[in-house]
Design a protein around this motif. Structure first.
Motif, short mmCIF file in Angstrom:
data_model
loop_
_atom_site.label_atom_id
_atom_site.label_comp_id
_atom_site.label_asym_id
_atom_site.label_seq_id
_atom_site.Cartn_x
_atom_site.Cartn_y
_atom_site.Cartn_z
N HIS A 163 0.83 -1.21 0.00
CA HIS A 163 0.00 0.00 0.00
C HIS A 163 0.87 1.26 0.00
O HIS A 163 0.64 2.19 -0.78
CB HIS A 163 -0.93 -0.03 1.22
N TYR A 186 -13.81 -1.75 6.94
CA TYR A 186 -13.08 -0.56 6.47
C TYR A 186 -13.70 0.68 7.11
O TYR A 186 -14.90 0.92 6.97
CB TYR A 186 -13.18 -0.44 4.94
N GLN A 246 -14.63 -0.57 0.43
CA GLN A 246 -13.27 -0.02 0.38
C GLN A 246 -13.32 1.38 -0.22
O GLN A 246 -14.05 1.61 -1.18
CB GLN A 246 -12.40 -0.87 -0.55
N TRP A 252 -8.40 2.54 -2.94
CA TRP A 252 -7.87 1.49 -2.06
C TRP A 252 -6.81 0.64 -2.76
O TRP A 252 -6.91 0.38 -3.95
CB TRP A 252 -9.03 0.59 -1.61
#
Ligand SMILES: C[S@@+](CC[C@H](N)C(=O)[O-])C[C@H]1O[C@@H](n2cnc3c(N)ncnc32)[C@H](O)[C@@H]1O
Length: 234
Positions: A73, A228, A206, A210
């Motif tokens: 990420h 989330y 999400q 994301w």
């Protein structure tokens, strides 16, 4: 009799609350012995990309990812958002090596790495220095006796509230139902954050930009529900 019992329970839970505050929240710091190349990255690249929390570099936006794991990420957000300086905090050496390796091979300029507990760093940051923060799948500590090690608690919210700017977004995800519930409870008691839910099923969705993490992919494969959350600093 009833009264005595109730008083005893309150005292115990207060003690638990205090002792939960600074317990180690991560598992191992090291996996396999690093290769010569990896050791060189830690020795030479880490100091170059380390962050001085008391003197952050100038940037249009400053983001923080807490516990970036393998860095999927962190790296993806850094590639997509060159305007944002992204600080990644992760005590696990193998994850830091992966990120340093990608920074060097891709020439990424907007990542800084803190290879330690985020709580040390949060205390040194100036108030209102962050525009966004991410905590994606913090260690679940599923056994009851370990739950006090969970990172997201009232202490962390207090530290984050100080360093996030007004309207800054804090994104959190977990695959553990009772952790999700205790997180929401901690946020409910912290007036400096509001849950940015657009409907009752918001936690299932999400955010648009994301990036799936390694831990998240494993949770999905195992059929575990993911939660989330987006909170705004008031
Ligand atoms: C379950 S892993 C998830 C990693 C990654 N976010 C993902 O979704 O794949 C949680 C990570 O948080 C890190 N972590 C735990 N406590 C931390 C702390 N106090 N400060 C910074 N990182 C922490 C751990 O070392 C671990 O890599």
């Amino acid at each position: 009799m009833m009264r005595v019992k109730r008083v005893t329970r309150v005292v115990i839970s207060d003690v638990d609350k205090e002792s939960e505050q600074e317990l180690r929240s991560y598992g191992r710091r090291r996996g396999r012995k690093p290769s010569a190349r990896q050791a060189a990255l830690l020795r030479e690249a880490l100091p170059r990309f380390a962050v001085d929390p008391a003197a952050l570099p100038e940037a249009a936006q400053t983001w923080l990812e807490i516990g970036f794991g393998g860095g999927e990420h962190l790296l993806s957000q850094a590639r997509r958002n060159p305007h944002a300086l992204i600080i990644g905090c992760e005590p696990y050496e193998d994850g830091v090596i992966k990120v340093l390796s990608a920074i060097e091979s891709e020439g990424l300029k907007n990542i800084r790495v803190h290879m330690s507990d985020v709580r040390d760093m949060l205390r040194q940051l100036a108030p209102g220095s962050l525009d966004r923060a991410f905590i994606l799948f913090p260690d679940p500590w599923p056994k009851r006796k370990h739950r006090k090690r969970r990172l997201v608690n009232s202490l962390l919210l207090d530290l984050l509230a100080r360093v996030l700017k007004p309207n800054a977004e804090l994104r959190i995800a977990t695959d553990i139902g009772d952790y999700a519930r205790t997180m929401l409870e901690a946020f409910r008691q912290e007036p400096r954050f509001v849950w940015r839910a657009e409907g009752p099923g918001d936690w299932r969705v999400q955010p648009a930009d994301w990036v799936e993490t390694k831990y998240e992919a494993k949770a999905a494969e195992a059929g575990r529900r993911r939660y989330y959350f987006r909170f705004l600093r008031t």
